[in-house]
Design a protein around this motif. Sequence first.
Motif, mmCIF file in Angstrom:
data_model
loop_
_atom_site.group_PDB
_atom_site.id
_atom_site.type_symbol
_atom_site.label_atom_id
_atom_site.label_comp_id
_atom_site.label_asym_id
_atom_site.label_seq_id
_atom_site.Cartn_x
_atom_site.Cartn_y
_atom_site.Cartn_z
ATOM 1 N N PRO A 194 -34.314 -23.155 -110.259
ATOM 2 C CA PRO A 194 -34.002 -24.517 -110.701
ATOM 3 C C PRO A 194 -32.843 -24.566 -111.698
ATOM 4 O O PRO A 194 -32.020 -25.482 -111.643
ATOM 5 C CB PRO A 194 -35.307 -24.984 -111.359
ATOM 6 N N GLU A 232 -29.506 -26.879 -111.604
ATOM 7 C CA GLU A 232 -29.272 -27.851 -112.677
ATOM 8 C C GLU A 232 -27.930 -27.610 -113.366
ATOM 9 O O GLU A 232 -27.210 -28.564 -113.680
ATOM 10 C CB GLU A 232 -30.427 -27.818 -113.690
ATOM 11 N N GLN A 283 -37.703 -23.409 -103.281
ATOM 12 C CA GLN A 283 -37.056 -24.537 -103.952
ATOM 13 C C GLN A 283 -36.735 -25.671 -102.975
ATOM 14 O O GLN A 283 -36.873 -26.847 -103.307
ATOM 15 C CB GLN A 283 -35.772 -24.073 -104.660
ATOM 16 N N ARG A 287 -38.439 -29.262 -103.656
ATOM 17 C CA ARG A 287 -37.561 -30.412 -103.899
ATOM 18 C C ARG A 287 -37.523 -31.397 -102.726
ATOM 19 O O ARG A 287 -36.870 -32.438 -102.828
ATOM 20 C CB ARG A 287 -36.140 -29.923 -104.210
#
Length: 198
Positions: A170, A174, A32, A36
Amino acid sequence: MTHSRKALLLLDYQVALCEEGPHLRMPPLAAQVAERGVLVTAEKVLAAARTAGWLVVHVRLAFDPSYVLRTNRLARFDAYPDQRAMLTDSPEAKIVQALAPLPGEPVVDKGCVDPFVGTPLLQVLAAEGVGEVVLGGVATNLVVESAARHASDAGLQVTVVEDMCASFRPDFHEFSVANMLPLFGTVTSAEELLGSLA
């Protein structure tokens, strides 16, 4: 007396958590971070913070050889002493090269999730006249959230740079960004933060 100085707190940007390679401990998190572009973003913000004269503090999970200073005694933390992992001088506990501390930038070692527990971080910020902390780190829903909660309760203004953060999944990231972090401070993007510094 009003505290006006800002501090950039870089949370757990460590080889074992962020970098593909022989010392990686958390593959989903590192994936991740890569997806990102977290380290590239953090590098830009770090450069801007240094230019602006902010206090820069690096925080990492790192243990002394006894592991007795580990304040988190939950079973999920038992892997560290069991595997002699994340020792202070080990390659895996190092801060990633892209965000390596400069001479004069403090590194705070912690034995739990929250960077304020069992460390002098809060006292250091007070001594340096810091009134606002800007946070980035991994994982969003662990160290970043813990830091935001603790800092806001301690009377500091908190800003979280969303794209300097990542979690194992994710949806964890979030949820934290949308629901939890706004309770404790301002959530912003690196672009907005850098724009305000320009």
